[in-house]
Design an enzyme around this catalytic site. Structure first.
Site, PDB file in Angstrom:
ATOM      1  CG  HIS A  58     -10.078  -0.762  -7.848  1.00 52.09           C
ATOM      2  ND1 HIS A  58      -9.125  -0.311  -8.728  1.00 52.09           N
ATOM      3  CD2 HIS A  58      -9.401  -1.432  -6.876  1.00 52.09           C
ATOM      4  CE1 HIS A  58      -7.927  -0.696  -8.311  1.00 52.09           C
ATOM      5  NE2 HIS A  58      -8.068  -1.376  -7.192  1.00 52.09           N
ATOM      6  CB  SER A  80      -3.036  -4.972  -9.112  1.00 50.64           C
ATOM      7  OG  SER A  80      -2.481  -4.542  -7.896  1.00 50.64           O
ATOM      8  NE  ARG A 135      -8.061   0.211  -4.107  1.00 48.66           N
ATOM      9  CZ  ARG A 135      -8.110  -1.056  -3.716  1.00 48.66           C
ATOM     10  NH1 ARG A 135      -9.220  -1.539  -3.177  1.00 48.66           N
ATOM     11  NH2 ARG A 135      -7.068  -1.841  -3.852  1.00 48.66           N
TER      12      ARG A 135
END
Length: 641
Positions: free
Chosen positions: A273, A291, A337
């Site tokens: 991520h 996030s 990602r």
């Protein structure tokens, strides 16, 4: 580590015909169990996060006798609670061109054309029902001024299809599933066992018929039997030690099932991520995710010059490199990602990273605050900004966040067919624990979608087809139960008997660094070969020198950790083998030897358009290939430019 080739494997449950009709066709063809007979049938559900909690609640509501297990003190503490940004659904409330087909296409493309078409299309179809289910449960999704549900964008899509509840979407959805689960517990259809860890699968006459668990408070070893077993135990990202996963997340349940005959598919597909708080010291035991939703309004940049250590406010705009916007103008900061993570690594490798050690990039909200006002930004992301400030001591309203890629999610998992059944009859696997929907890279906001799709809608519709034969299963073989219990007790005794001088955590940290360095964001033949040489050595040392204090007959977290680390050693070896045999680059699996002129992942569809499903045998791993055929999308080089 050597392996041999086995027979090809095929999903025989997915119907043929038009893709938009396959799920309805399968539901109609699946045999039903009448309500009176459901009350006579039992199902074990291991894990009560979004996938397991929704599955247990729905199966209980259908009338089955469900026994559920979690190692937390409450289902509310499942790791699903940590999901922040949102959940995808093809509702097209924005009227911006979204559709079930577009969500299907974006997901297949985002997974670098390494997922099954049938599964992904079903996921897109079911997504529209999930939002209605959650709203009916009272999940407080964000709403626009007029009262309609609001959406925002996530990586890999050019439409706004992500429904959200500030930065707490996973928590709110989990509370919805938890309330549904508690309702069934009160009704007597679900029996809940918290603080219990599954340590073995019971297979009787070739069928999954139960689990052996350890009461984590008393140490008691218990066997529980049922007509079917559902694993919803999440992913295995903690094999890297430092990850965004909760410290308790582990691979033990699915690894025990793998050793009992369940094929393990695509273990090398792990997701990095791009939006995590950078490592700050050796003392850390986990990393914190910021996030992906922040990339809606935050701009990612680094200084143009190498070694520029000026404070961000002192670097004028023309001396900044907004590299995602520069390299990928069509998607900008909302590239998938894997793309964003590798791009961040590249600029840091060039010496343009920021923060301690140069392992960070800026995520800057100055433009958004100017454009929208601080109050609007606070309304969208306030709790995330507060979390960042508490961890780093820096105010993200006044200066950019610093972020860097970290291990987050695993697309690999136990192989399942279209019904979500593994290669062990009666063993069903849902959510992140299976491999089925994301290919080589998961798009943001799709984990919650898959977990709830599997638990609320798919598994309840398919498990009945298997349980329709339950009258023919016969009694559980007592020898199978005894052997499973003995295996658990022997393993615990072995761990407690070593009495070495190193903790399990110290070995886990060393294994994790090895995996990050040699099987992380970038893999090579040399690095993977080195990992496969070192892992067995480290594992042997672990079993010779680990120190597990205390006894089994008590709350013993050292024992819990040691058992999980032992399984991570075995899994790590299979991950590196899978990564070594797959000489292409695809999605989150990046082989440095396989990249195009621009440094992007270069697939080899001629040789690797298949699912790698691994069988455990005493002689070593056996590779079974499931060929991937595409009728509705054309495999092409991914481009987000």
């Amino acid at each position: 580590m050597n392996y041999r080739e086995g027979e090809p494997i095929r999903d025989t449950k997915a119907p043929e015909g038009p893709i938009e009709e396959r799920w309805e066709k399968r539901k109609f063809a699946a045999r039903l169990v009448n309500p009176a007979n459901k009350r006579k049938l039992s199902v074990i559900v291991v894990g009560t996060g979004l996938a397991g909690g929704s599955a247990a609640a729905t199966l209980g509501e259908l009338g089955y006798q469900v026994t559920a297990f979690c190692y937390q003190d409450s289902p509310r503490r499942a790791h699903s609670i940590a999901a922040q940004g949102g959940i995808n659904a093809a509702k097209n409330y924005r009227g911006d061109g979204d559709s079930i087909y577009r969500l299907f296409y974006d997901t297949v493309k985002g997974g670098d054309f390494r997922a099954r078409e049938s599964n992904v299309y079903r996921l897109a179809q079911v997504s529209v029902n999930i939002i209605d289910q959650a709203v009916a449960q009272g999940v407080p999704f964000a709403r626009e001024y007029g009262g309609l549900l609001d959406t925002r964008s996530f990586g890999g899509a050019q439409v706004s299809r992500t429904f959200y509840a500030r930065g707490q979407t996973g928590q709110q959805l989990l509370l919805g599933a938890y309330q549904a689960l508690e309702r069934q517990i009160a009704a007597g259809t679900v029996t809940m066992h918290a603080r219990h860890e599954m340590l073995e699968l019971i297979v009787s006459d070739g069928r999954a018929r139960g689990v052996v668990v350890r009461d984590m408070v008393t140490g008691e070893i218990e066997s529980h039997l049922a007509d079917a077993v559902v694993l919803a135990t999440g992913g295995y990202g903690n094999v890297f030690f430092l990850s965004t996963n909760a410290k308790g997340c582990n691979t033990t349940a699915i690894w025990r099932a793998h050793r009992k005959g369940a094929l393990f598919a695509n273990p090398c597909y792990t997701q990095i991520h791009p939006t995590c708080i950078p490592v700050s010291g050796e003392y850390q035991s986990k990393l914190t995710l910021m996030s992906e939703s922040l990339r809606n309004d935050g701009r990612v940049w680094v200084p143009l010059r190498k070694g520029d250590t000026r404070p961000p406010a002192a670097i004028p705009d023309d001396e900044r490199d907004y590299y995602l916007e520069r390299i990928y103008p069509a998607f900008g900061n909302l590239v998938p990602r894997d793309i964003a993570s590798r791009a961040a690594k590249n600029v840091c490798d060039e010496g343009r990273g920021v923060g301690p050690g140069g392992l960070g990039v800026y995520l800057d909200f100055a433009d958004a605050i100017t454009r929208l006002g601080r109050e609007a930004v606070e309304e969208k992301y306030g709790n995330l900004f507060e979390m960042y400030e508490r961890i780093t001591g820096e105010d993200p309203y006044a200066q950019p966040m610093r972020i860097y890629p970290a291990v987050h999610y695993t697309m690999g998992g136990l192989w399942v067919d279209y019904d979500l059944q593994s290669t062990v009859p009666g063993l069903f696997v849902v959510g992140e624990a299976n491999f089925s929907d994301h290919g080589a890279n998961r798009l943001g906001a799709s984990a919650l979608m898959q977990g709830l799709a599997d638990g609320y809608f798919v598994l309840p519709a398919t498990i009945g087809d298997y349980l329709a034969d339950a009258r023919d299963f016969g009694p559980v073989n007592e020898v199978s139960v005894a052997e499973a219990e003995i295996a658990v007790r022997d393993r615990i005794h072995r761990l407690l008997s070593v009495d070495g001088d190193r903790t399990a955590d110290s070995y886990h940290r060393e294994l994790g660094k090895l995996m990050w360095d040699y099987c992380g964001m970038e893999r090579t033949e040399a690095s993977l070969t080195k990992a496969l040489e070192r892992i067995p050595e480290l594992r042997e040392e672990f079993w010779r020198n680990v120190k597990v204090s205390g006894t089994n007959e008590e709350l013993n977290q050292a024992l819990e950790r040691a058992g999980r680390v032992a399984d991570f050693f075995d899994l790590a070896e299979l991950m590196c083998l899978d990564a070594l045999h797959r000489t292409e680059s695809c999605g989150g699996h990046f082989r440095a030897e396989s990249q195009d002129a621009d440094g992007e992942a270069l697939r080899d569809d001629e040789h690797f358009a298949y699912v790698a499903a691994w069988e455990h045998t005493l002689e070593g791993p056996v590779l079974h290939r499931e060929d991937l055929a595409y009728e509705y999308v054309t495999m092409s080089q991914r481009s987000y430019k």
